[in-house]
Design an enzyme around this catalytic site. Structure first.
Site, short mmCIF file in Angstrom:
data_model
loop_
_atom_site.label_atom_id
_atom_site.label_comp_id
_atom_site.label_asym_id
_atom_site.label_seq_id
_atom_site.Cartn_x
_atom_site.Cartn_y
_atom_site.Cartn_z
N THR A 23 0.62 -0.95 0.03
CA THR A 23 0.27 0.57 -0.14
C THR A 23 1.10 1.34 -0.03
N LEU A 25 2.82 4.63 -0.06
CA LEU A 25 4.59 5.18 -0.59
C LEU A 25 4.97 3.39 -0.94
N ASP A 71 5.05 -10.48 9.36
CA ASP A 71 4.60 -9.68 10.38
C ASP A 71 5.65 -9.04 10.93
N PHE A 103 -1.00 6.69 15.20
CA PHE A 103 -2.34 7.57 14.79
C PHE A 103 -2.58 8.69 15.94
N TYR A 153 9.55 13.71 12.40
CA TYR A 153 9.64 14.41 13.88
C TYR A 153 10.88 13.32 14.82
N LYS A 168 10.46 5.67 15.60
CA LYS A 168 11.49 6.45 14.57
C LYS A 168 13.23 7.43 14.46
N PRO A 194 10.73 11.68 5.18
CA PRO A 194 9.20 12.58 4.44
C PRO A 194 7.99 13.60 4.80
N GLY A 195 8.21 14.01 4.27
CA GLY A 195 6.85 14.77 4.51
C GLY A 195 5.39 14.36 4.66
N PRO A 196 4.70 14.88 4.10
CA PRO A 196 3.06 14.88 4.47
C PRO A 196 2.91 14.19 2.90
C1 HXC Z 1 -5.75 5.23 21.26
C2 HXC Z 1 -5.33 3.28 20.36
C3 HXC Z 1 -6.27 3.53 19.18
C4 HXC Z 1 -6.56 4.92 18.82
C5 HXC Z 1 -6.28 1.50 18.38
N1 HXC Z 1 -5.30 1.61 19.81
N2 HXC Z 1 -6.14 2.68 17.91
N3 HXC Z 1 -5.70 3.44 21.37
N4 HXC Z 1 -6.15 5.73 20.14
N5 HXC Z 1 -7.10 5.82 18.37
C6 HXC Z 1 -4.85 0.46 20.77
C7 HXC Z 1 -6.08 -0.68 20.89
O1 HXC Z 1 -7.24 0.35 21.68
C8 HXC Z 1 -4.93 -1.17 21.44
O2 HXC Z 1 -4.39 -1.16 22.92
C9 HXC Z 1 -3.30 -1.28 20.84
O3 HXC Z 1 -4.03 0.09 20.30
C10 HXC Z 1 -3.70 -2.22 19.90
O4 HXC Z 1 -4.69 -1.79 18.29
P1 HXC Z 1 -4.46 -2.97 17.34
O5 HXC Z 1 -5.75 -2.85 16.71
O6 HXC Z 1 -5.20 -4.65 18.11
O7 HXC Z 1 -3.57 -3.14 16.86
P2 HXC Z 1 -2.80 -4.03 15.37
O8 HXC Z 1 -4.67 -4.35 15.13
O9 HXC Z 1 -1.96 -4.43 15.53
O10 HXC Z 1 -3.34 -2.34 14.28
C11 HXC Z 1 -2.07 -2.11 14.88
C12 HXC Z 1 -2.13 -0.30 14.11
C13 HXC Z 1 -3.51 -0.05 12.47
C14 HXC Z 1 -0.65 0.73 15.12
C15 HXC Z 1 -3.27 -0.10 15.59
O11 HXC Z 1 -3.25 1.20 12.69
C16 HXC Z 1 -2.64 -0.54 12.42
O12 HXC Z 1 -2.72 -1.56 11.52
N6 HXC Z 1 -1.69 0.52 11.42
C17 HXC Z 1 -0.62 0.44 9.94
C18 HXC Z 1 -1.06 1.27 8.92
C19 HXC Z 1 -0.99 2.71 9.54
O13 HXC Z 1 -0.82 2.82 11.04
N7 HXC Z 1 -0.11 3.37 8.73
C20 HXC Z 1 0.70 4.93 9.01
C21 HXC Z 1 1.12 5.31 8.43
S1 HXC Z 1 1.40 6.72 8.67
P3 HXC Z 1 -5.86 -1.89 24.27
O14 HXC Z 1 -5.14 -1.23 25.00
O15 HXC Z 1 -6.87 -1.57 23.41
O16 HXC Z 1 -5.11 -3.17 23.75
C22 HXC Z 1 3.55 6.83 9.85
C23 HXC Z 1 3.95 8.53 9.54
C24 HXC Z 1 3.60 9.76 8.84
O17 HXC Z 1 3.75 6.65 10.20
C25 HXC Z 1 3.40 11.69 9.23
C26 HXC Z 1 2.77 11.84 8.37
C27 HXC Z 1 3.88 13.24 8.32
P1 NAP Z 2 0.56 2.70 4.76
O1 NAP Z 2 -0.14 2.74 3.61
O2 NAP Z 2 -0.10 2.48 6.22
O3 NAP Z 2 1.65 1.27 5.49
C1 NAP Z 2 2.25 0.72 6.42
C2 NAP Z 2 2.29 -0.53 5.73
O4 NAP Z 2 3.00 -1.02 6.89
C3 NAP Z 2 0.98 -0.43 5.14
O5 NAP Z 2 0.85 -1.52 4.23
C4 NAP Z 2 0.93 -1.88 6.12
O6 NAP Z 2 0.65 -3.36 5.74
C5 NAP Z 2 2.66 -2.02 6.42
N1 NAP Z 2 2.02 -2.63 7.98
C6 NAP Z 2 1.77 -2.87 9.54
N2 NAP Z 2 2.51 -3.53 10.80
C7 NAP Z 2 2.68 -4.21 9.75
C8 NAP Z 2 3.51 -4.85 10.83
N3 NAP Z 2 3.56 -5.30 11.69
N4 NAP Z 2 4.51 -6.43 9.42
C9 NAP Z 2 3.99 -5.42 7.98
N5 NAP Z 2 3.76 -5.06 7.87
C10 NAP Z 2 3.22 -3.81 7.98
O7 NAP Z 2 1.12 4.16 4.98
P2 NAP Z 2 2.49 4.94 4.33
O8 NAP Z 2 1.91 6.21 4.14
O9 NAP Z 2 2.46 4.71 2.99
O10 NAP Z 2 3.51 4.95 4.72
C11 NAP Z 2 4.39 4.35 4.87
C12 NAP Z 2 5.72 5.06 5.49
O11 NAP Z 2 6.19 6.16 5.73
C13 NAP Z 2 5.65 4.39 6.62
O12 NAP Z 2 6.87 4.05 7.65
C14 NAP Z 2 5.76 5.87 7.34
O13 NAP Z 2 5.74 6.06 8.55
C15 NAP Z 2 6.57 6.37 6.54
N6 NAP Z 2 5.82 8.11 6.50
C16 NAP Z 2 4.08 8.64 5.45
C17 NAP Z 2 4.36 10.05 5.72
C18 NAP Z 2 3.08 10.30 5.22
O14 NAP Z 2 2.70 11.62 4.68
N7 NAP Z 2 2.34 8.96 3.90
C19 NAP Z 2 4.97 10.75 6.16
C20 NAP Z 2 5.83 10.69 6.39
C21 NAP Z 2 6.38 8.95 7.03
P3 NAP Z 2 -0.47 -4.70 6.79
O15 NAP Z 2 -1.75 -3.55 6.86
O16 NAP Z 2 -1.23 -5.69 5.56
O17 NAP Z 2 0.67 -4.49 7.39
#
Ligand code: HXC
Ligand code: NAP
Length: 290
Positions: A23, A25, A71, A103, A153, A168, A194-196
């Protein structure tokens, strides 16, 4: 639209593992690496998403893309990822640690499990992959390169995404530490901050619902826009390629100037209208004489 920057076949003969490659990036980078001739292995937890992305990329580029569920928090699954990758392509040359979890939340609202979930994906996942692949490269005396996707950050810190910021920052420390320690093995370690860049994964979790309008990322960027995926893919491909063979331990920011805008003491004076500057200059000159 931004074009691919590297010459054709710049990554031909290289095998690259991209975590989180199904998915956002990770997908954009994987697509471009494949376009440049690389064998690409994409990995994350959701195999259906990986299968679909692999088919899509391979159909567009004509090069192999192998989806493997893993994972990254579980080192045994990471070891399995390496084994399956080597079975298919005989060796892996390059690793992109891109998988992440994140999040927004006030820190005091986070449970212990919420905190460690993000840290485990980002920091422990990156360590698991880097160490597993790195040990294998060292044993085989194979030159290689690791690219870690962090954020700006990682060096400034940020409220409301504290587990991510901590993780990070750890990944950045890992990058710089191993760049030195593993340089002697011919293993380069670099990072991109990366930024946004709009992705569903990030946008859904960082600016959900009406927050997007209120805190629109592009208003924070001096260039007044967000990043294009190809811009990041171009940078990633370059850093992984042999063209960047002397770059080691570097973190390259790609954010349109966003983090510096927040840092400079007087940058918010942009809010002053142009015609007010004459009055301000007069006042300062008057003050100089008093
Ligand atoms: C508070 C939260 C929450 C929320 C989840 N939790 N979401 N707590 N506020 N919004 C808590 C849950 O209640 C649980 O705690 C614990 O976190 C784990 O949640 P699960 O759903 O069981 O975890 P899991 O299924 O492993 O999912 C992981 C995840 C989910 C991180 C919560 O969002 C995910 O799968 N993310 C993957 C993709 C992603 O995050 N992409 C964005 C990357 S952007 P308890 O105590 O209830 O058990 C990035 C940089 C951006 O990284 C920079 C931009 C400029
Ligand atoms: P994204 O699409 O949500 O990418 C995150 C990926 O990580 C998903 O494909 C997810 O797939 C995978 N992942 C999550 N938990 C995992 C686990 N336990 N094991 C293996 N894979 C896992 O978001 P994105 O924006 O492209 O982010 C990509 C990277 O860029 C991240 O490192 C993020 O911090 C960085 N970044 C993004 C931004 C932005 O603006 N988008 C800015 C700065 C940095 P599954 O759910 O299938 O596991």
């Amino acid at each position: 639209m931004v074009q691919g920057a590297l010459k054709a076949d710049a990554l031909r003969g290289k095998t690259i593992v991209v975590t989180g490659g199904g998915t956002g990036l990770g997908k954009a980078m994987s697509h471009y690496f494949s376009e440049l001739g690389a064998n690409v292995i994409i990995t994350s937890r959701k195999i259906e998403v990986l299968d679909q992305t692999a088919k899509e990329i391979s159909a567009a580029t004509g090069n192999p893309v192998l989806p493997i569920a893993c994972d990254v928090r579980d080192v045994e699954q990471v070891e399995d990822l390496l084994r399956k990758s080597e079975e298919e392509f005989s060796r892996v040359d390059l690793l992109v640690n891109n998988a992440a979890g994140n999040f927004i939340s006030p820190t005091e609202r986070l449970s212990a499990n919420a905190f460690s979930t993000v840290i485990d994906i980002v920091l422990k996942g990156t360590v698991n992959c880097t160490l597993t692949f790195g040990k294998n490269w060292i044993a085989k005396q194979q030159k290689a390169s690791v690219l870690n996707i962090v954020t700006t950050y990682a060096f400034t810190g940020s409220g409301y995404v504290v587990p991510s910021a901590i993780a990070k920052a750890g990944v950045l420390a890992l990058t710089r530490s191993l760049a030195v320690e593993w340089g002697k093995y011919g293993i380069r370690n670099n990072a991109i901050a990366p930024g946004p860049f709009p992705t569903k994964g990030a946008w859904d979790r960082l600016l959900p619902g009406e927050l997007m309008e209120k805190f629109d990322f592009k208003n924070r960027v001096p260039l007044k826009r967000v990043g294009e995926h190809q811009e990041l893919a171009n940078l990633a491909a370059f850093l992984l390629s042999d063209f960047a063979g002397f770059i080691n331990g570097e973190v390259v920011t790609i954010d349109g100037g966003e983090w510096l805008q927040g840092a400079g003491e007087f940058n918010n004076l942009e809010a002053i209208p142009t015609d007010m500057w004459d009055t301000i200059a007069d006042t300062i000159r008057k003050n100089n004489k008093s």
